[in-house]
Design an enzyme around this catalytic site. Structure first.
Site, short mmCIF file in Angstrom:
data_model
loop_
_atom_site.label_atom_id
_atom_site.label_comp_id
_atom_site.label_asym_id
_atom_site.label_seq_id
_atom_site.Cartn_x
_atom_site.Cartn_y
_atom_site.Cartn_z
N LYS A 65 -15.70 -39.77 40.97
CA LYS A 65 -14.31 -39.62 40.57
C LYS A 65 -13.67 -40.90 40.04
O LYS A 65 -13.86 -41.97 40.56
CB LYS A 65 -13.45 -39.13 41.75
CG LYS A 65 -13.69 -37.69 42.13
CD LYS A 65 -13.46 -36.70 41.00
CE LYS A 65 -12.01 -36.42 40.75
NZ LYS A 65 -11.37 -35.71 41.85
N SER A 115 -12.36 -41.81 44.50
CA SER A 115 -12.23 -40.91 45.65
C SER A 115 -13.07 -41.46 46.78
O SER A 115 -14.13 -42.04 46.55
CB SER A 115 -12.72 -39.51 45.25
OG SER A 115 -13.14 -38.81 46.39
N GLU A 151 -0.41 -39.48 36.97
CA GLU A 151 -0.09 -38.46 37.99
C GLU A 151 1.14 -38.85 38.80
O GLU A 151 2.02 -38.03 39.06
CB GLU A 151 -1.28 -38.26 38.94
CG GLU A 151 -2.41 -37.47 38.31
CD GLU A 151 -3.58 -37.34 39.28
OE1 GLU A 151 -3.89 -36.22 39.66
OE2 GLU A 151 -4.18 -38.37 39.66
N HIS A 154 0.66 -23.70 22.23
CA HIS A 154 0.21 -22.86 23.37
C HIS A 154 -1.04 -23.43 24.03
O HIS A 154 -1.82 -22.69 24.62
CB HIS A 154 -0.05 -21.41 22.93
CG HIS A 154 1.02 -20.84 22.06
ND1 HIS A 154 2.09 -20.13 22.56
CD2 HIS A 154 1.22 -20.91 20.72
CE1 HIS A 154 2.88 -19.77 21.55
NE2 HIS A 154 2.38 -20.23 20.43
#
Ligand code: ARG
Length: 480
Positions: free
Chosen positions: A297, A291, A304, A170
Protein backbone atom coordinates in the site's frame (compact mmCIF):
# COMPACT_ATOMS: atom_id res chain seq x y z
CA UNK A 1 -19.88 30.21 57.08
CA UNK A 2 -21.99 32.97 55.55
CA UNK A 3 -20.46 36.07 54.00
CA UNK A 4 -21.98 39.50 54.11
CA UNK A 5 -22.62 41.30 50.80
CA UNK A 6 -19.79 43.66 51.65
CA UNK A 7 -17.30 40.87 52.08
CA UNK A 8 -18.47 39.40 48.80
CA UNK A 9 -18.07 42.74 47.12
CA UNK A 10 -14.47 42.90 48.15
CA UNK A 11 -13.90 39.52 46.61
CA UNK A 12 -15.73 40.57 43.42
CA UNK A 13 -13.54 43.61 43.06
CA UNK A 14 -10.60 41.36 43.41
CA UNK A 15 -11.71 39.02 40.65
CA UNK A 16 -13.34 41.47 38.26
CA UNK A 17 -11.64 44.82 38.55
CA UNK A 18 -13.17 45.94 35.25
CA UNK A 19 -16.74 46.12 36.53
CA UNK A 20 -16.63 45.33 40.24
CA UNK A 21 -18.41 48.57 41.11
CA UNK A 22 -21.90 47.31 40.37
CA UNK A 23 -21.56 43.80 41.74
CA UNK A 24 -22.21 42.44 45.17
CA UNK A 25 -20.61 39.03 44.82
CA UNK A 26 -17.75 37.54 42.95
CA UNK A 27 -18.24 35.83 39.63
CA UNK A 28 -18.57 32.12 40.20
CA UNK A 29 -15.32 30.40 39.28
CA UNK A 30 -17.05 28.12 36.81
CA UNK A 31 -18.92 31.04 35.23
CA UNK A 32 -15.69 32.99 34.94
CA UNK A 33 -14.15 30.16 33.03
CA UNK A 34 -17.30 29.47 31.05
CA UNK A 35 -17.60 33.07 29.88
CA UNK A 36 -13.90 33.60 29.21
CA UNK A 37 -12.44 33.76 25.72
CA UNK A 38 -8.80 34.45 26.51
CA UNK A 39 -7.93 30.81 25.80
CA UNK A 40 -8.59 31.46 22.11
CA UNK A 41 -8.74 35.22 21.53
CA UNK A 42 -5.16 35.76 22.77
CA UNK A 43 -4.21 34.87 19.22
CA UNK A 44 -5.01 38.41 18.16
CA UNK A 45 -2.98 40.17 20.85
CA UNK A 46 -1.01 41.98 18.14
CA UNK A 47 -4.12 43.42 16.52
CA UNK A 48 -5.50 44.35 19.95
CA UNK A 49 -2.33 46.28 20.76
CA UNK A 50 -2.22 47.93 17.33
CA UNK A 51 -5.87 48.98 17.78
CA UNK A 52 -5.14 50.40 21.24
CA UNK A 53 -2.12 52.33 20.02
CA UNK A 54 -4.16 53.83 17.19
CA UNK A 55 -6.99 54.66 19.59
CA UNK A 56 -4.63 56.36 22.07
CA UNK A 57 -2.94 58.26 19.25
CA UNK A 58 -6.31 59.51 18.02
CA UNK A 59 -7.43 60.43 21.57
CA UNK A 60 -4.25 62.51 22.00
CA UNK A 61 -4.78 64.20 18.63
CA UNK A 62 -8.17 65.49 19.78
CA UNK A 63 -6.96 66.46 23.26
CA UNK A 64 -8.67 63.69 25.25
CA UNK A 65 -5.26 62.34 26.29
CA UNK A 66 -2.09 64.36 26.72
CA UNK A 67 0.88 63.51 24.54
CA UNK A 68 2.74 62.24 27.59
CA UNK A 69 -0.16 59.92 28.43
CA UNK A 70 -0.26 58.68 24.85
CA UNK A 71 3.46 57.98 24.92
CA UNK A 72 3.25 56.09 28.21
CA UNK A 73 0.43 53.98 26.84
CA UNK A 74 2.27 53.21 23.63
CA UNK A 75 5.48 52.35 25.42
CA UNK A 76 3.64 50.14 27.91
CA UNK A 77 1.79 48.33 25.16
CA UNK A 78 4.96 47.77 23.17
CA UNK A 79 6.66 46.23 26.19
CA UNK A 80 3.67 43.98 26.75
CA UNK A 81 3.79 42.87 23.13
CA UNK A 82 7.47 41.99 23.47
CA UNK A 83 6.70 39.92 26.56
CA UNK A 84 3.80 38.14 24.92
CA UNK A 85 6.02 37.28 21.97
CA UNK A 86 8.73 36.00 24.30
CA UNK A 87 6.14 33.74 25.95
CA UNK A 88 6.50 35.60 29.25
CA UNK A 89 3.02 37.02 29.55
CA UNK A 90 0.76 35.55 32.20
CA UNK A 91 -2.69 35.20 30.62
CA UNK A 92 -5.35 35.22 33.34
CA UNK A 93 -8.65 33.50 32.81
CA UNK A 94 -10.29 35.67 35.48
CA UNK A 95 -9.57 38.65 33.21
CA UNK A 96 -11.81 37.00 30.64
CA UNK A 97 -10.37 38.01 27.31
CA UNK A 98 -7.36 39.35 25.45
CA UNK A 99 -8.60 42.91 25.76
CA UNK A 100 -8.90 42.97 29.53
CA UNK A 101 -5.72 40.99 30.07
CA UNK A 102 -3.68 43.52 28.15
CA UNK A 103 -5.43 46.55 29.62
CA UNK A 104 -5.05 45.26 33.20
CA UNK A 105 -1.38 44.58 32.65
CA UNK A 106 -0.92 48.05 31.18
CA UNK A 107 -2.53 49.63 34.23
CA UNK A 108 -0.37 47.53 36.51
CA UNK A 109 2.67 48.95 34.76
CA UNK A 110 1.85 52.58 34.04
CA UNK A 111 -0.79 53.24 36.70
CA UNK A 112 -3.77 55.51 36.24
CA UNK A 113 -2.90 56.43 32.63
CA UNK A 114 -3.54 52.80 31.72
CA UNK A 115 -7.11 53.23 32.93
CA UNK A 116 -7.60 56.12 30.49
CA UNK A 117 -7.00 53.99 27.41
CA UNK A 118 -10.57 52.73 27.38
CA UNK A 119 -11.99 56.28 27.15
CA UNK A 120 -14.54 56.51 24.35
CA UNK A 121 -14.22 52.81 23.58
CA UNK A 122 -15.97 49.57 24.48
CA UNK A 123 -14.87 45.99 24.11
CA UNK A 124 -17.70 45.75 21.64
CA UNK A 125 -16.06 48.00 19.06
CA UNK A 126 -12.63 46.84 20.19
CA UNK A 127 -13.23 43.17 19.49
CA UNK A 128 -14.91 43.92 16.17
CA UNK A 129 -11.84 45.93 15.19
CA UNK A 130 -9.43 43.24 16.30
CA UNK A 131 -11.16 40.50 14.32
CA UNK A 132 -11.21 42.63 11.20
CA UNK A 133 -7.51 43.44 11.53
CA UNK A 134 -6.70 39.81 12.18
CA UNK A 135 -8.79 38.52 9.33
CA UNK A 136 -7.36 41.10 6.94
CA UNK A 137 -3.88 39.71 7.59
CA UNK A 138 -5.12 36.16 7.24
CA UNK A 139 -6.82 36.96 3.95
CA UNK A 140 -3.53 38.31 2.68
CA UNK A 141 -1.59 35.23 3.69
CA UNK A 142 -4.29 32.93 2.29
CA UNK A 143 -4.09 34.84 -0.98
CA UNK A 144 -0.33 34.38 -1.00
CA UNK A 145 -0.65 30.60 -0.48
CA UNK A 146 -3.39 30.38 -3.09
CA UNK A 147 -1.12 32.19 -5.49
CA UNK A 148 1.66 29.70 -4.80
CA UNK A 149 -0.71 26.84 -5.58
CA UNK A 150 -1.97 28.56 -8.73
CA UNK A 151 1.62 29.05 -9.89
CA UNK A 152 2.30 25.37 -9.18
CA UNK A 153 -0.64 24.37 -11.34
CA UNK A 154 0.52 26.59 -14.19
CA UNK A 155 4.05 25.20 -13.95
CA UNK A 156 2.79 21.63 -14.21
CA UNK A 157 0.37 22.61 -16.98
CA UNK A 158 3.19 24.13 -19.03
CA UNK A 159 4.86 20.73 -19.20
CA UNK A 160 1.76 18.89 -20.41
CA UNK A 161 0.12 20.84 -23.17
CA UNK A 162 0.56 17.76 -25.42
CA UNK A 163 -0.21 15.09 -22.81
CA UNK A 164 -3.56 13.56 -23.68
CA UNK A 165 -5.97 11.96 -21.25
CA UNK A 166 -9.62 10.98 -21.43
CA UNK A 167 -12.02 13.71 -20.38
CA UNK A 168 -15.01 12.41 -18.44
CA UNK A 169 -18.66 13.15 -18.02
CA UNK A 170 -20.60 10.92 -15.62
CA UNK A 171 -17.14 9.46 -14.97
CA UNK A 172 -17.48 7.72 -18.34
CA UNK A 173 -14.99 8.42 -21.09
CA UNK A 174 -16.26 11.39 -23.06
CA UNK A 175 -13.69 13.13 -25.26
CA UNK A 176 -9.92 13.41 -25.17
CA UNK A 177 -8.50 16.46 -23.42
CA UNK A 178 -5.01 17.63 -22.74
CA UNK A 179 -3.80 17.11 -19.18
CA UNK A 180 -2.97 20.82 -19.07
CA UNK A 181 -6.52 21.66 -19.94
CA UNK A 182 -7.72 19.64 -16.97
CA UNK A 183 -5.20 21.36 -14.70
CA UNK A 184 -6.36 24.73 -15.97
CA UNK A 185 -9.89 23.87 -14.89
CA UNK A 186 -8.52 23.59 -11.35
CA UNK A 187 -6.74 26.88 -11.88
CA UNK A 188 -10.01 28.61 -12.78
CA UNK A 189 -11.72 27.34 -9.64
CA UNK A 190 -8.90 28.63 -7.48
CA UNK A 191 -8.75 31.94 -9.27
CA UNK A 192 -12.39 32.53 -8.42
CA UNK A 193 -11.47 31.73 -4.83
CA UNK A 194 -8.86 34.49 -4.89
CA UNK A 195 -11.38 36.90 -6.35
CA UNK A 196 -13.84 36.07 -3.62
CA UNK A 197 -11.25 36.62 -0.90
CA UNK A 198 -10.24 39.93 -2.39
CA UNK A 199 -13.82 40.99 -2.49
CA UNK A 200 -14.43 39.92 1.10
CA UNK A 201 -11.29 41.83 2.11
CA UNK A 202 -12.91 45.09 0.97
CA UNK A 203 -15.80 44.71 3.39
CA UNK A 204 -13.52 43.42 6.15
CA UNK A 205 -11.33 46.48 5.83
CA UNK A 206 -13.68 48.96 7.60
CA UNK A 207 -13.20 50.45 11.06
CA UNK A 208 -15.75 49.74 13.83
CA UNK A 209 -13.80 51.67 16.53
CA UNK A 210 -15.60 54.80 17.62
CA UNK A 211 -18.92 52.96 17.79
CA UNK A 212 -18.15 52.27 21.46
CA UNK A 213 -20.73 50.01 23.14
CA UNK A 214 -23.44 50.57 20.51
CA UNK A 215 -24.39 54.23 20.12
CA UNK A 216 -21.13 56.08 19.63
CA UNK A 217 -19.33 58.18 22.22
CA UNK A 218 -19.54 61.66 23.72
CA UNK A 219 -15.84 62.46 23.08
CA UNK A 220 -14.78 64.51 20.05
CA UNK A 221 -13.22 61.49 18.31
CA UNK A 222 -11.71 61.46 14.83
CA UNK A 223 -12.63 58.10 13.37
CA UNK A 224 -11.15 58.83 9.97
CA UNK A 225 -7.78 59.33 11.63
CA UNK A 226 -8.01 56.01 13.53
CA UNK A 227 -8.99 54.32 10.28
CA UNK A 228 -6.01 55.82 8.53
CA UNK A 229 -3.64 54.76 11.31
CA UNK A 230 -4.84 51.17 11.05
CA UNK A 231 -4.91 51.04 7.25
CA UNK A 232 -8.69 50.69 7.05
CA UNK A 233 -10.30 51.86 3.81
CA UNK A 234 -13.23 53.52 5.55
CA UNK A 235 -15.18 53.63 8.81
CA UNK A 236 -18.28 51.53 9.50
CA UNK A 237 -21.10 53.99 9.02
CA UNK A 238 -23.55 52.91 11.71
CA UNK A 239 -22.47 52.25 15.29
CA UNK A 240 -25.18 49.65 15.99
CA UNK A 241 -24.29 47.73 12.88
CA UNK A 242 -20.55 48.13 13.46
CA UNK A 243 -20.52 46.34 16.82
CA UNK A 244 -22.86 43.58 15.74
CA UNK A 245 -21.84 42.89 12.15
CA UNK A 246 -19.97 39.67 11.49
CA UNK A 247 -20.84 39.44 7.79
CA UNK A 248 -17.19 39.73 6.87
CA UNK A 249 -16.41 36.60 8.91
CA UNK A 250 -19.30 34.74 7.30
CA UNK A 251 -18.14 35.85 3.87
CA UNK A 252 -14.67 34.61 4.64
CA UNK A 253 -15.99 31.27 5.86
CA UNK A 254 -18.14 30.98 2.75
CA UNK A 255 -15.07 31.64 0.60
CA UNK A 256 -13.16 29.12 2.73
CA UNK A 257 -15.93 26.54 2.26
CA UNK A 258 -15.71 26.99 -1.51
CA UNK A 259 -11.93 26.63 -1.38
CA UNK A 260 -12.36 23.36 0.53
CA UNK A 261 -15.03 22.17 -1.89
CA UNK A 262 -12.60 22.81 -4.75
CA UNK A 263 -9.67 21.15 -2.99
CA UNK A 264 -11.92 18.24 -2.14
CA UNK A 265 -12.91 17.76 -5.79
CA UNK A 266 -9.26 17.92 -6.81
CA UNK A 267 -8.50 15.42 -4.05
CA UNK A 268 -11.16 13.05 -5.28
CA UNK A 269 -9.63 13.09 -8.76
CA UNK A 270 -6.14 12.53 -7.40
CA UNK A 271 -7.36 9.63 -5.28
CA UNK A 272 -8.98 8.04 -8.33
CA UNK A 273 -6.03 8.78 -10.58
CA UNK A 274 -3.49 7.25 -8.23
CA UNK A 275 -5.47 4.02 -7.86
CA UNK A 276 -4.20 0.83 -9.50
CA UNK A 277 -7.25 0.95 -11.77
CA UNK A 278 -6.43 4.39 -13.23
CA UNK A 279 -2.68 4.85 -12.65
CA UNK A 280 -2.84 8.29 -14.32
CA UNK A 281 -0.53 10.01 -11.85
CA UNK A 282 1.86 9.28 -9.05
CA UNK A 283 2.06 11.31 -5.90
CA UNK A 284 5.66 11.37 -4.62
CA UNK A 285 6.23 9.13 -1.61
CA UNK A 286 6.82 12.03 0.74
CA UNK A 287 3.12 12.91 0.54
CA UNK A 288 1.92 9.37 1.19
CA UNK A 289 1.94 6.72 3.89
CA UNK A 290 1.84 2.97 3.86
CA UNK A 291 -0.24 0.38 5.62
CA UNK A 292 0.84 -1.46 8.74
CA UNK A 293 -0.54 -4.71 7.38
CA UNK A 294 -0.56 -4.55 3.57
CA UNK A 295 3.01 -4.18 2.33
CA UNK A 296 2.01 -3.02 -1.16
CA UNK A 297 0.00 0.00 0.00
CA UNK A 298 0.88 3.59 -0.77
CA UNK A 299 -2.03 5.69 0.37
CA UNK A 300 -2.89 9.17 -0.92
CA UNK A 301 -3.22 10.55 2.60
CA UNK A 302 -2.89 14.22 1.77
CA UNK A 303 -5.78 14.37 -0.70
CA UNK A 304 -7.86 12.08 1.51
CA UNK A 305 -7.34 14.27 4.56
CA UNK A 306 -8.08 17.41 2.59
CA UNK A 307 -11.28 15.85 1.29
CA UNK A 308 -12.13 14.89 4.86
CA UNK A 309 -11.39 18.32 6.27
CA UNK A 310 -13.83 20.00 3.90
CA UNK A 311 -16.63 18.92 6.25
CA UNK A 312 -15.38 20.89 9.21
CA UNK A 313 -15.02 24.08 7.18
CA UNK A 314 -18.57 23.73 5.86
CA UNK A 315 -19.53 23.28 9.50
CA UNK A 316 -17.66 26.44 10.47
CA UNK A 317 -19.71 28.40 7.94
CA UNK A 318 -22.93 26.91 9.28
CA UNK A 319 -21.88 27.75 12.86
CA UNK A 320 -21.42 31.41 12.02
CA UNK A 321 -24.66 31.71 10.10
CA UNK A 322 -26.55 30.08 12.93
CA UNK A 323 -24.73 32.21 15.49
CA UNK A 324 -25.97 35.39 13.86
CA UNK A 325 -29.45 34.54 12.72
CA UNK A 326 -31.35 35.19 15.93
CA UNK A 327 -29.42 38.12 17.33
CA UNK A 328 -31.20 41.41 17.90
CA UNK A 329 -29.04 44.51 17.53
CA UNK A 330 -26.51 45.35 18.77
CA UNK A 331 -23.70 43.39 20.45
CA UNK A 332 -24.60 40.17 22.27
CA UNK A 333 -22.28 37.86 24.12
CA UNK A 334 -23.17 35.22 21.52
CA UNK A 335 -20.65 36.96 19.32
CA UNK A 336 -17.81 35.64 21.40
CA UNK A 337 -18.59 32.37 19.65
CA UNK A 338 -17.55 33.85 16.31
CA UNK A 339 -13.88 33.25 16.88
CA UNK A 340 -13.40 29.50 16.99
CA UNK A 341 -15.25 28.71 13.75
CA UNK A 342 -13.41 31.54 12.04
CA UNK A 343 -10.01 30.46 13.37
CA UNK A 344 -10.72 26.85 12.51
CA UNK A 345 -11.59 27.76 8.93
CA UNK A 346 -8.47 29.93 8.66
CA UNK A 347 -6.19 27.22 10.06
CA UNK A 348 -7.73 24.42 8.06
CA UNK A 349 -7.54 26.12 4.69
CA UNK A 350 -4.02 27.29 5.43
CA UNK A 351 -2.82 23.72 6.05
CA UNK A 352 -4.70 22.30 3.08
CA UNK A 353 -3.52 24.99 0.68
CA UNK A 354 0.07 24.63 1.83
CA UNK A 355 -0.05 20.87 1.34
CA UNK A 356 -1.51 21.29 -2.14
CA UNK A 357 0.93 24.03 -3.09
CA UNK A 358 3.76 21.58 -2.33
CA UNK A 359 2.17 18.49 -3.79
CA UNK A 360 0.65 19.64 -7.09
CA UNK A 361 3.83 20.69 -8.89
CA UNK A 362 5.42 17.42 -7.71
CA UNK A 363 2.78 15.19 -9.34
CA UNK A 364 4.16 12.75 -11.90
CA UNK A 365 1.68 11.90 -14.64
CA UNK A 366 1.97 8.54 -16.39
CA UNK A 367 1.76 9.94 -19.90
CA UNK A 368 1.53 6.60 -21.72
CA UNK A 369 -1.15 5.22 -19.45
CA UNK A 370 -3.25 8.37 -19.82
CA UNK A 371 -2.92 8.17 -23.57
CA UNK A 372 -3.79 4.49 -23.61
CA UNK A 373 -6.90 5.23 -21.54
CA UNK A 374 -7.93 8.00 -23.92
CA UNK A 375 -7.74 5.53 -26.82
CA UNK A 376 -10.32 3.35 -25.13
CA UNK A 377 -13.98 4.22 -24.67
CA UNK A 378 -14.60 5.65 -28.17
CA UNK A 379 -13.46 9.08 -27.11
CA UNK A 380 -13.29 10.30 -30.73
CA UNK A 381 -16.86 9.33 -31.64
CA UNK A 382 -18.00 12.97 -31.62
CA UNK A 383 -15.10 13.81 -33.94
CA UNK A 384 -16.33 11.24 -36.44
CA UNK A 385 -19.81 12.77 -36.29
CA UNK A 386 -18.33 16.25 -36.81
CA UNK A 387 -16.32 14.86 -39.77
CA UNK A 388 -19.55 13.71 -41.41
CA UNK A 389 -21.27 17.02 -40.68
CA UNK A 390 -18.44 18.82 -42.46
CA UNK A 391 -19.18 16.57 -45.46
CA UNK A 392 -22.80 17.69 -45.50
CA UNK A 393 -24.57 15.20 -43.18
CA UNK A 394 -27.06 16.66 -40.67
CA UNK A 395 -25.74 16.30 -37.10
CA UNK A 396 -28.54 14.01 -35.88
CA UNK A 397 -27.98 11.67 -38.84
CA UNK A 398 -24.26 11.73 -38.27
CA UNK A 399 -24.89 10.84 -34.61
CA UNK A 400 -26.92 7.81 -35.72
CA UNK A 401 -24.26 6.68 -38.23
CA UNK A 402 -21.49 6.91 -35.65
CA UNK A 403 -23.62 5.14 -33.06
CA UNK A 404 -23.78 2.15 -35.40
CA UNK A 405 -20.03 2.27 -35.98
CA UNK A 406 -19.51 2.29 -32.21
CA UNK A 407 -21.79 -0.73 -31.85
CA UNK A 408 -19.58 -2.59 -34.33
CA UNK A 409 -16.50 -1.49 -32.37
CA UNK A 410 -18.07 -2.80 -29.16
CA UNK A 411 -18.89 -6.12 -30.84
CA UNK A 412 -15.33 -6.47 -32.20
CA UNK A 413 -13.68 -4.98 -29.14
CA UNK A 414 -11.98 -2.33 -31.28
CA UNK A 415 -11.67 1.44 -31.11
CA UNK A 416 -13.07 3.40 -34.08
CA UNK A 417 -9.53 4.03 -35.28
CA UNK A 418 -8.92 0.28 -35.31
CA UNK A 419 -11.82 -0.46 -37.67
CA UNK A 420 -10.88 -0.70 -41.34
CA UNK A 421 -11.93 1.90 -43.88
CA UNK A 422 -14.24 -0.68 -45.46
CA UNK A 423 -15.90 -1.37 -42.15
CA UNK A 424 -16.49 2.35 -41.59
CA UNK A 425 -17.77 2.86 -45.12
CA UNK A 426 -20.57 0.37 -44.41
CA UNK A 427 -22.17 3.15 -42.39
CA UNK A 428 -21.47 6.07 -44.77
CA UNK A 429 -19.77 6.22 -48.11
CA UNK A 430 -18.73 9.80 -47.27
CA UNK A 431 -16.04 8.35 -45.02
CA UNK A 432 -12.68 8.31 -46.81
CA UNK A 433 -9.08 7.51 -45.88
CA UNK A 434 -8.51 10.98 -44.41
CA UNK A 435 -10.86 10.09 -41.53
CA UNK A 436 -8.00 8.45 -39.68
CA UNK A 437 -5.88 11.62 -39.63
CA UNK A 438 -8.59 14.21 -39.49
CA UNK A 439 -11.00 12.73 -36.97
CA UNK A 440 -9.92 9.55 -35.30
CA UNK A 441 -6.56 10.37 -33.78
CA UNK A 442 -6.36 11.82 -30.31
CA UNK A 443 -4.16 14.66 -31.55
CA UNK A 444 -6.65 15.61 -34.26
CA UNK A 445 -9.44 15.52 -31.72
CA UNK A 446 -7.84 17.88 -29.23
CA UNK A 447 -6.28 20.18 -31.82
CA UNK A 448 -9.65 20.68 -33.48
CA UNK A 449 -11.07 22.32 -30.34
CA UNK A 450 -9.26 25.44 -31.26
CA UNK A 451 -11.06 28.37 -29.67
CA UNK A 452 -10.80 30.22 -26.40
CA UNK A 453 -11.67 27.82 -23.60
CA UNK A 454 -11.00 24.77 -25.81
CA UNK A 455 -8.54 21.96 -25.19
CA UNK A 456 -6.27 22.45 -28.26
CA UNK A 457 -2.61 22.66 -27.17
CA UNK A 458 -2.31 26.04 -28.88
CA UNK A 459 -5.25 27.38 -26.87
CA UNK A 460 -4.03 25.84 -23.65
CA UNK A 461 -0.60 27.45 -24.07
CA UNK A 462 -2.25 30.82 -24.53
CA UNK A 463 -4.46 30.19 -21.50
CA UNK A 464 -1.38 29.45 -19.39
CA UNK A 465 0.21 32.72 -20.50
CA UNK A 466 -2.95 34.60 -19.62
CA UNK A 467 -3.09 32.69 -16.33
CA UNK A 468 0.23 34.15 -15.19
CA UNK A 469 -0.98 37.65 -16.01
CA UNK A 470 -4.32 37.09 -14.31
CA UNK A 471 -2.63 36.01 -11.08
CA UNK A 472 -0.44 39.08 -11.10
CA UNK A 473 -3.39 41.38 -11.71
CA UNK A 474 -5.36 39.81 -8.90
CA UNK A 475 -2.94 39.61 -6.09
CA UNK A 476 -2.61 42.43 -3.55
CA UNK A 477 0.37 42.14 -1.26
CA UNK A 478 -0.17 42.29 2.51
CA UNK A 479 -0.39 45.75 4.01
CA UNK A 480 1.34 45.11 7.33
N1 ARG B 1 -14.66 38.62 24.63
C1 ARG B 1 -15.72 39.35 24.04
C2 ARG B 1 -16.00 38.81 22.64
O1 ARG B 1 -15.26 38.02 22.19
C3 ARG B 1 -15.37 40.79 23.93
C4 ARG B 1 -16.54 41.70 23.93
C5 ARG B 1 -17.27 41.61 25.19
N2 ARG B 1 -18.23 42.65 25.35
C6 ARG B 1 -19.14 42.59 26.31
N3 ARG B 1 -19.97 43.58 26.40
N4 ARG B 1 -19.23 41.58 27.13
O2 ARG B 1 -16.93 39.14 21.97
Amino acid sequence: MTTSPDQKKTSSQHTSGMWGGRFTEATDAFVAEFTASVQFDQRFYKQDIAGSIAHATMLASVGVLTEAERDDIIQGLNTIQTEIEAGQFNWRIDLEDVHMNIEAELTKRIGITGKKLHTGRSRNDQVATDIRLYLRDEIDSTLATLKQLQMGILTLAEQHTHTIMPGFTHLQTAQPVTFSHHLLAWFEMLLRDSERLQDCRKRTNRLPLGSAALAGTTYPINRAYTAQLLGFEAVCENSLDAVSDRDFAIEFNAAAALIMMHLSRMSEELILWTSAQFKFVQIPDRFCTGSSIMPQKKNPDVPELVRGKSGRVFGDLMSLLTLMKGQPLAYNKDNQEDKEPLFDAIDTIRGCLMAFADMIPALVPNIDIMREAALRGFSTATDLADYLVKKGVAFRDAHEIVGKAVALGVAEDKDLSELTLEQLQQFSNLITQDVFDKALTLEASVSARDHIGGTAPKQVKAAIERGYVRIENLYTPAIS
